[in-house]
Design a protein around this motif. Structure first.
Motif, short mmCIF file in Angstrom:
data_model
loop_
_atom_site.label_atom_id
_atom_site.label_comp_id
_atom_site.label_asym_id
_atom_site.label_seq_id
_atom_site.Cartn_x
_atom_site.Cartn_y
_atom_site.Cartn_z
N THR A 552 34.93 37.26 51.79
CA THR A 552 34.94 38.40 50.87
C THR A 552 34.62 39.69 51.61
OG1 THR A 552 34.25 37.04 48.98
CG2 THR A 552 33.84 39.40 48.82
N ASP A 553 33.56 39.67 52.41
CA ASP A 553 33.12 40.88 53.10
C ASP A 553 34.10 41.28 54.20
OD1 ASP A 553 30.90 40.89 51.48
OD2 ASP A 553 29.59 39.92 52.96
N GLU A 554 34.66 40.32 54.88
CA GLU A 554 35.54 40.63 56.02
C GLU A 554 36.82 41.31 55.57
OE1 GLU A 554 36.73 41.04 59.86
OE2 GLU A 554 34.77 40.24 59.22
N TYR A 555 37.38 40.87 54.43
CA TYR A 555 38.70 41.38 54.02
C TYR A 555 38.65 42.21 52.73
CZ TYR A 555 39.92 37.80 57.38
OH TYR A 555 39.98 37.04 58.52
N GLY A 556 37.48 42.31 52.12
CA GLY A 556 37.37 43.08 50.87
C GLY A 556 38.17 42.47 49.74
N VAL A 557 38.19 41.14 49.68
CA VAL A 557 39.02 40.45 48.69
C VAL A 557 38.14 39.84 47.60
CG1 VAL A 557 40.93 39.96 50.23
CG2 VAL A 557 38.99 38.37 50.13
N SER A 558 38.80 39.48 46.51
CA SER A 558 38.10 38.94 45.35
C SER A 558 39.07 38.11 44.54
CB SER A 558 37.55 40.09 44.49
OG SER A 558 36.89 39.61 43.36
N LEU A 559 38.53 37.18 43.78
CA LEU A 559 39.33 36.44 42.81
C LEU A 559 38.69 36.64 41.43
CD1 LEU A 559 40.11 33.06 44.63
CD2 LEU A 559 41.76 34.81 43.94
N PRO A 560 39.49 36.86 40.40
CA PRO A 560 38.95 37.17 39.06
C PRO A 560 38.39 35.92 38.37
CG PRO A 560 41.35 37.05 38.96
CD PRO A 560 40.97 36.90 40.41
N ARG A 561 37.10 35.86 38.27
CA ARG A 561 36.44 34.67 37.74
C ARG A 561 36.83 34.39 36.29
NH1 ARG A 561 30.12 33.17 38.63
NH2 ARG A 561 30.20 31.07 37.72
N PHE A 562 36.76 35.40 35.45
CA PHE A 562 37.05 35.19 34.03
C PHE A 562 38.49 34.70 33.86
CE2 PHE A 562 38.28 36.11 29.76
CZ PHE A 562 37.14 36.06 28.98
N ALA A 563 39.42 35.36 34.54
CA ALA A 563 40.83 34.99 34.38
C ALA A 563 41.09 33.57 34.84
CB ALA A 563 41.71 35.97 35.15
N LEU A 564 40.43 33.14 35.90
CA LEU A 564 40.69 31.81 36.44
C LEU A 564 39.93 30.70 35.72
CD1 LEU A 564 40.78 32.64 40.25
CD2 LEU A 564 42.68 31.79 38.85
N THR A 565 38.80 31.02 35.12
CA THR A 565 38.01 29.98 34.45
C THR A 565 38.20 29.95 32.94
OG1 THR A 565 36.09 31.45 34.31
CG2 THR A 565 36.24 30.00 36.23
N ARG A 566 38.58 31.11 32.34
CA ARG A 566 38.68 31.17 30.88
C ARG A 566 39.99 31.76 30.38
NH1 ARG A 566 33.01 33.72 28.91
NH2 ARG A 566 33.93 33.22 26.89
N GLY A 567 40.73 32.41 31.27
CA GLY A 567 41.94 33.09 30.84
C GLY A 567 43.21 32.30 31.09
N ARG A 568 44.33 33.00 30.90
CA ARG A 568 45.63 32.42 31.20
C ARG A 568 46.36 33.35 32.17
NH1 ARG A 568 46.60 31.49 25.29
NH2 ARG A 568 46.02 29.35 24.81
#
Length: 581
Positions: A552-568
């Motif tokens: 995360t720190d090296e590339y400034g990336v993220s994955l959306p937790r809500f969308a992946l665990t509760r969304g579509r």
């Protein structure tokens, strides 16, 4: 001692019954029972009668439950312990009932803080159904009164003091809901009126309960609400007040585009339904939908929350934007807390009258990648590829199997529905990265490091995999995690690879107590530091977290937790993740 005043209640029942039959029926009760006679029965039974039943007898010796399938109920004559003739105190007390195969029972073993016995309505001899429990005999009689009203709610001319009172309560609750005032109290009024058969209350109740339960609605839940979002707005001005409370739904039905409504319901089932309200709110919904479509659910919610005051109902039976709950992308965004926020926001005709909702807009947790390790103790596996500088649609084209006329993207799906497909989205913010993500809750992928694999770790993840293919003209990050199991002696795996312009640059794999790396890794991604004591079997969740946080720190990336665990999210069937698989 608590005193129960039965007479006003019974007189109301009697008056409503007389209004229905034209005044030809007398008072459905009888003369009250003298105190001495009540005491004699209590002595015979060996127990004092519960308070609500005792005070009932003082007013009337039984009651013809007019308008229901029950005949005379509650007469003192014939009260006995339930069971055979030798039944003793401690069993349920059976009251006299005539005219139906129904039993009314009072239970001295089920007593509340006021000393009141629970009452049971047992229809099993009539329809085989389960018995119904009520807190007291009074509560049971009130339910029979509601049953009377439900049975005759559609009868021509069924208008009386009770229906007028309930319909006035419903209208007050409707405007109160639009003003965002005391939503729970308004819902209680809808529930009570609905229990009396007031059809207008039923539709309003469904909307409030749907919003408080949160999304997404499934196809069965949407059916009763579909018409509300498909009314012809041109008919809204012609809405009329319907005193009985039954004509309101008919008025709505007259303006209901049945074909469009059925299409909307069917669209929910196949994830093609789009919630498209009009006006300023509709524009905000369109923006929010596009945000949620690619995973930015926080921004989607904030967009909707800001626009709620501009929402306009499709007529007088519409009090909430329930179409949000049916939209495949926006439905999951509306949590119960957010649904309540919408209800508590003044809108429609009460926008200027209510008090603006205050407090949190309920943003979800911080993102990054480390959250993926939160359930590390539960096993399972996941893998993802992040690609810089391209859209999710372009990523789907690069990694997807042969595309049809609509492209490689499939209908939106949650984690369970996605199955073997990858979910596609944007990493959000200003990062410019897109992602493809797959997960397995209880199993590992059919990966390259099975028990029969004899090659080295680097050979198990050869160059030319999905991440390298996706990195043409840009850069990609690939992570593949299989947590393994100590109990099953299954080795865990953490694989990381960075690629540029179709070529692998550096990476590492941790598996079965071994670490293998290639290329020149950034200092922050030194696997010897991230996995100081690699386990023979299951991955250490703390090591997993540290590795994800470093990426995360090296590339400034993220994955959306809500969308992946509760969304579509949209899904895509990918090419093999590993060359030769």
């Amino acid at each position: 001692m608590k005193i129960y005043n039965w007479r006003p209640f019974l007189e109301r029942w009697s008056a409503d019954w007389e209004d229905l039959v034209g005044g030809s029926e007398p008072w459905p009760g009888f003369a009250g029972v003298e105190e001495q006679r009540i005491r004699e029965v209590e002595e015979r039974l060996g127990v004092g009668l519960p308070l609500t039943y005792r005070s009932f007898l003082a007013v009337t010796d039984g009651w013809r439950a007019a308008g229901t399938e029950v005949g005379v109920v509650g007469a003192l004559e014939g009260v006995r312990w339930n069971g055979d003739d030798d039944a003793e105190p401690g069993a349920r007390l059976q009251l006299a009932v005539t005219g139906a195969d129904i039993d009314v029972l009072l239970d001295p073993g089920d007593v509340d803080a006021d000393g009141e016995w629970a009452a049971y309505l047992d229809r099993s001899r009539a329809d085989g159904g389960p018995e119904e429990r009520y807190e007291s005999f009074l509560d049971l009689m009130q339910e029979l009164f509601r049953e009377f009203h439900r049975a005759h709610a559609d009868s021509p001319g069924f208008t009386n003091a009770t229906t007028r009172e309930l319909d006035a309560d419903v209208e007050e609750a409707r405007t109160g809901c639009l003003a965002g005032d005391d939503i729970d109290g308004r819902l209680d009024l809808f529930i009570e009126a609905d229990a009396h058969g007031r059809s207008r209350a039923h539709g309003l109740r469904l909307q409030v309960e749907a919003m408080l339960d949160g999304g997404p609605l499934d196809i069965r839940e949407l059916g009763p609400l579909a018409a509300l979002e498909r009314l012809d707005p041109r008919g809204a001005e012609s809405d009329t007040e319907v005193e009985s409370g039954t004509g309101a739904v008919s008025d709505a039905a007259a303006r209901f585009d049945a074909g469009a409504g059925f299409d909307a319901v069917a669209g929910v089932g196949v994830r093609t339904y789009r919630y498209e309200p009009s006006g300023t709110f509709g524009k905000a919904v369109a923006t929010a939908r596009e945000l949620a479509r690619w995973g930015d659910t926080d921004a989607a919610w904030e967009t909707i929350a800001d626009a709620v005051p501009d929402w306009e109902p499709n007529g007088s039976e519409h009090i909430a934007p329930v179409g949000l709950l049916a939209d495949p992308f926006l439905g999951p965004v509306i949590t119960p807390e957010r649904g309540r926020y919408i209800l508590e926001t003044p809108r429609g005709e009460q926008r200027e009258e209510g008090v603006v909702a205050s407090g949190e807009v309920f943003a979800s947790e911080g993102e990054g990648l480390g959250w993926l390790a939160d359930d590390g103790e539960q096993g399972g596996s996941y893998r993802f590829v992040l690609v810089e500088g391209i859209s999710p649609e372009e990523l789907a084209v690069r990694i997807g199997q042969g595309a049809g006329q609509e492209g490689p993207l499939s209908a939106p799906a949650d984690e369970r529905e996605a199955g073997d497909a990858a979910r596609i989205g944007s990493c959000g913010g200003d990062s410019g990265w897109s992602f493809a993500f797959e997960s397995r809750r209880d199993t590992d992928f059919a990966g390259p490091l099975g028990e029969s694999a004899q090659q080295s770790l680097q050979e198990s993840f050869p160059a030319g995999g999905l991440g390298e293919k996706a990195s043409r003209g840009t850069a990609s990050v690939t992570v593949w995690v299989e947590r393994g199991s100590e109990a099953e002696e299954e080795a865990g795996t953490f694989h990381f690879s960075y690629a540029e312009d179709g070529r692998r640059q550096y990476g590492f794999t941790v598996h079965d107590g071994e670490i293998e790396e290639w290329g020149t890794l950034p200092e922050s991604l030194d696997p010897e530091e991230l996995f100081p004591d690699p386990e023979d079997f299951a991955l250490d969740p703390d090591d997993e977290y540290e590795a994800l946080a470093a990426i995360t720190d090296e590339y400034g990336v993220s994955l959306p937790r809500f969308a992946l665990t509760r969304g579509r999210l949209h899904t895509v069937r990918t090419e093999p993740w590993v060359t030769g698989a």
